[in-house]
Design an enzyme around this catalytic site. Structure first.
Site, short mmCIF file in Angstrom:
data_model
loop_
_atom_site.label_atom_id
_atom_site.label_comp_id
_atom_site.label_asym_id
_atom_site.label_seq_id
_atom_site.Cartn_x
_atom_site.Cartn_y
_atom_site.Cartn_z
N LEU A 33 0.82 -1.22 0.00
CA LEU A 33 0.00 0.00 0.00
C LEU A 33 0.85 1.26 0.00
O LEU A 33 1.86 1.36 0.70
CB LEU A 33 -0.93 0.00 1.22
N HIS A 37 -3.42 4.24 -2.15
CA HIS A 37 -4.35 3.30 -1.49
C HIS A 37 -4.93 3.94 -0.22
O HIS A 37 -6.12 3.78 0.07
CB HIS A 37 -3.63 2.01 -1.08
#
Ligand code: PAF
Length: 280
Positions: A33, A37
């Site tokens: 991530l 994200h």
């Protein structure tokens, strides 16, 4: 923060929330991530009582020659980011929970998925729609958030949701960029410093197209030619496609449809495949 790894536990958790009248926001991811994200999680937090982030590197959307094995996996760091962004649950199933032995049912969007990415990655979207449909059935979200960075994925998923009557609102969050223009992507970490520098030509090409449209240019051929020219100045970049398409149908456009056209680019930066797009 709860980490759930089993499909049946996730289904039971989602049912419990439904029974309490609580809404669920899902952010499907493959992990690794980054701030892009995190912005999807933030968008979900404002829209649902409970936010679930799924982390699953989906084998079905990688072709045999792609980067499935080397795709970064860093669950612990990802969980910390999800928690800090306000998610309540990380759903991180092992592959055999999602694709049990003998798995043979796929969800296939058969129109939008054929162009752009679909030309060189013919089974990619079948893998995406299959896993997203499964995640929808397992996590039972009221709302799901996807990134504009994957514009074709967004269009394909919206079409699947409409065609298969999923009662789920699809929210699309804008692409986040580094200050020099590079769109955030988990694959940027594969780039060396010099590759990264050359990869900036992608956003430069897209921004040039935007500038041309702001200056009154409408013709797709001129926009595509200029963007292709900018990318072509870089020896290590191999253009896969540059195309102006309708944001919903992914069909090529002759002219810009203001606010509804996507200029989409995919390139090989040596051995790293990168995509980006801009709404025109
Ligand atoms: O965008 C992604 O990361 C993936 O395609 C998704 C939607 C999580 C499905 O595996």
């Amino acid at each position: 923060m709860q980490i759930i790894t089993s499909v049946s536990k996730m289904q039971a958790f989602a049912s419990g929330l439904h029974a309490q009248g609580k809404t669920i926001g899902l952010v499907p991811t493959m992990g690794a991530l980054h701030a892009g994200h995190v912005s999807l999680v933030t968008a979900a937090v404002g829209r649902a009582d409970c936010v679930v982030v799924s982390i699953f590197v989906n084998p079905a959307q990688f072709s045999p020659n792609e980067d499935f094995n080397k795709y970064p996996r860093e669950l612990e760091a990802d969980v910390a980011k999800c928690e800090a962004a306000g998610a309540q649950v990380v759903f991180a199933p092992p592959a055999d929970q999602i694709y049990s032995k003998g798995f043979s049912t796929f969800v296939c969007e058969d129109s939008l998925a054929r162009s752009l990415e679909g030309v060189s990655r013919p089974t990619h979207f079948r893998g995406v729609t299959t896993v997203v449909a499964k995640l929808f059935n397992i996590c039972r979200p009221h709302v799901a958030v996807f990134g504009q960075k994957d514009a074709q994925q967004v269009a394909v998923i919206k079409k699947m949701v409409a065609d298969l009557n999923f009662a789920i609102e699809i929210v699309v969050a804008p692409t986040l960029r580094e200050s020099d223009g590079l769109a955030l992507s988990s694959r940027n970490r594969y780039l060396s410093t010099s590759q990264r520098l050359e990869a900036l030509a992608i956003s430069r090409a897209l921004f040039k197209a935007r500038e041309m449209v702001e200056g009154g240019e409408r013709r797709s051929d001129r926009l595509v030619a200029e963007a292709t020219h900018i990318l072509g100045q870089h020896r290590r970049i191999r253009v896969i496609y540059v195309s102006l398409v309708d944001a919903d149908t992914m069909e090529p456009l002759r002219e810009v449809k203001t606010g509804h056209s996507i200029m989409a680019v995919a390139v090989w930066m040596e051995d790293v495949r990168l995509i980006d797009n801009i709404i025109l």
